[in-house]
Design a protein around this motif. Structure first.
Motif, PDB file in Angstrom:
ATOM      1  N   ASP A 139       0.813  -1.218   0.000  1.00 12.73           N
ATOM      2  CA  ASP A 139       0.000   0.000   0.000  1.00 12.73           C
ATOM      3  C   ASP A 139       0.850   1.274   0.000  1.00 12.73           C
ATOM      4  OD1 ASP A 139      -1.932   1.921   0.325  1.00 12.73           O
ATOM      5  OD2 ASP A 139      -2.914   1.021   2.051  1.00 12.73           O
ATOM      6  N   GLU A 187      -5.553  -4.720   4.045  1.00 11.98           N
ATOM      7  CA  GLU A 187      -5.487  -4.107   2.706  1.00 11.98           C
ATOM      8  C   GLU A 187      -5.425  -5.183   1.620  1.00 11.98           C
ATOM      9  OE1 GLU A 187      -5.963  -0.932   2.514  1.00 11.98           O
ATOM     10  OE2 GLU A 187      -5.360  -0.193   4.490  1.00 11.98           O
ATOM     11  N   HIS A 250     -13.083   1.888   3.991  1.00 10.82           N
ATOM     12  CA  HIS A 250     -12.381   2.906   4.777  1.00 10.82           C
ATOM     13  C   HIS A 250     -13.286   3.985   5.367  1.00 10.82           C
ATOM     14  CE1 HIS A 250      -8.786   0.989   3.317  1.00 10.82           C
ATOM     15  NE2 HIS A 250      -7.999   1.868   3.911  1.00 10.82           N
ATOM     16  N   HIS A 267      -5.213  -0.393  11.950  1.00 12.97           N
ATOM     17  CA  HIS A 267      -5.882   0.089  10.728  1.00 12.97           C
ATOM     18  C   HIS A 267      -6.459  -1.081   9.930  1.00 12.97           C
ATOM     19  CE1 HIS A 267      -6.771   2.576   7.281  1.00 12.97           C
ATOM     20  NE2 HIS A 267      -6.034   1.796   6.506  1.00 12.97           N
ATOM     21  N   VAL A 271     -10.262  -1.663   8.839  1.00  5.71           N
ATOM     22  CA  VAL A 271     -10.646  -1.805   7.427  1.00  5.71           C
ATOM     23  C   VAL A 271     -11.424  -3.106   7.231  1.00  5.71           C
ATOM     24  CG1 VAL A 271      -9.741  -2.181   5.079  1.00  5.71           C
ATOM     25  CG2 VAL A 271      -8.767  -0.378   6.529  1.00  5.71           C
TER      26      VAL A 271
END
Ligand code: NAD
Ligand code: ZN
Length: 363
Positions: A139, A187, A250, A267, A271
């Motif tokens: 990412d 992600e 997000h 995070h 997500v």
């Protein structure tokens, strides 16, 4: 062993992302062919420096007559004006030139900060990213966003600045703590949902609960994710449209992080939870996305989300997210697996229902 995939990822023709295992030699070759080996600024995460100072980092810095070392303590608080200014001072005092490379070795924190140093010093020095966390590999090292935080908010100071090259050496994942692997997987799952369901199939076959060990599948997976991001970013460098789909999950996740407190929140996990909301919303809008695509990874994310806030309050918090246009809440939905698009939601009851779905799953 060297096994690099060279991705065709140019925002300009200069830019390359290489993914491979034990690619130190390849990096050294590239640096020797591209730069005069007099000075270099090496900006490294402190933990990574501790683990690799006698191996990888020694090999890279040893190429240069006068390497300048700047260490970045772990944690989000390092993305500060104070540390930015300290590193800029060290860089300028070393009398670097505009052709001196800035080599940034670390996770997303070091990458964002170091990238912004490279973008700013002398109005731009050549930036080489060597991402060492899974999140940075798939990412943050791809896409050219650099920056630091301000007391007013996260990532509010920065610039879009393309690295000259990104070298992803998967070997670094061997020392990355398991919780950081799982953070990055949020992600990875996202890319599977928005673009390529083979990612989900591959992920299911990998031993995700065991300490990381190299396999061809991992290498391909990371290469695929980096390629997806760079393809999207190539088409939309400054985030005017297409790039939005990278925000799948997000808009919910940012609220989850806010109410839990950023320091208590991974995070990737936020997500992951957010994607449950986005899938529910897609289905409320009439699409038919099988939640099994997400629930297959449920055991990776075992913490709960029990907010004090009501469904209405959570929804209102999304109105303060920057993904709001014209009073409607802008959210990324799936029309089918692998096919994402942005849409504005004005019927907020759909969002409340999606929040309810997240809370029921993660209470
Ligand atoms: P991080 O940089 O804090 O790294 C996580 C932890 O792993 C740190 O403790 C670090 O010391 C350690 N670490 C990193 N590599 C290691 C290795 N190989 N071995 C052992 N330890 C290692 O966090 P992150 O998750 O990589 O990145 C998060 C940051 O990225 C946030 O600041 C976020 O805003 C930013 N980000 C930027 C973009 C972008 O497009 N620029 C995109 C997503 C996230
Ligand atoms: Zn993210």
């Amino acid at each position: 062993m060297f096994n690099s995939i060279q991705l065709n990822t140019s925002y300009t023709s200069q830019h390359h992302v290489h993914v491979g295992y034990e690619i130190g030699n390849k990096i050294a070759e590239y640096l020797s062919a591209t730069f005069t080996l007099k000075k270099a600024v090496l900006i490294a995460d402190e933990n990574v420096h501790r683990l690799y100072k006698d191996t990888f980092i020694k090999d890279i810095s040893g190429l240069f007559d006068e390497p300048v070392f700047c260490l970045v303590p772990e944690g989000e608080q390092s993305k500060s004006l104070a540390l930015f200014s300290e590193i800029i001072a060290k860089t300028l005092e070393a009398k670097v030139e505009r052709i001196t490379p800035v080599i940034v070795i670390g996770g997303g924190v070091t990458g964002d900060l170091g990238g912004y140093v490279a973008a700013s010093a002398l109005r731009g020095m050549p930036l080489i990213h060597i991402p060492t966390s899974l999140l940075a590999m798939v990412d943050s090292s791809v896409g050219g966003k650099t920056g630091i935080n301000h007391s007013v908010g996260k990532n509010l100071i920065g610039s879009f600045y393309e690295p000259k090259a990104v070298f992803t050496d998967i070997k670094f994942l061997e020392t990355l703590p398991q919780k950081e692997i799982i953070n990055g997987l949020g992600e990875v799952i996202k890319y599977g949902m928005i673009k390529d369901e083979n990612i989900l199939t591959t992920l299911k076959s990998l031993p995700l609960f065991e300490p990381f060990s190299y396999s061809k599948e991992w290498e391909q997976l990371i290469g695929t994710c980096a390629r997806i991001k760079s393809d999207i970013v190539t088409k939309d460098f400054k985030e005017s449209g297409l790039r939005e789909i990278l925000n799948f999950g997000h808009t919910f996740a940012h609220v989850i992080e806010r109410v839990r407190g950023y320091e208590n929140s991974s995070h990737g996990e936020a997500v992951y939870m957010g994607m449950w909301g986005a899938v529910k919303l897609s289905n409320l809008l009439g699409f038919n996305i099988d939640i099994a695509n997400l629930s297959a990874f449920r055991t990776l994310y075992d913490s709960s989300f029990q907010p004090q806030e009501s469904l209405e309050e959570l929804t209102n918090l999304m109105l303060h997210d920057k993904k709001v246009k014209d009073g409607s809440i802008r959210v990324i939905i799936l029309e089918e697996l692998g096919k994402a698009r942005a849409t504005g939601i004005t019927d907020l009851s759909l969002i409340r229902e999606s929040w309810n779905y997240i809370i029921q799953e993660f209470e």
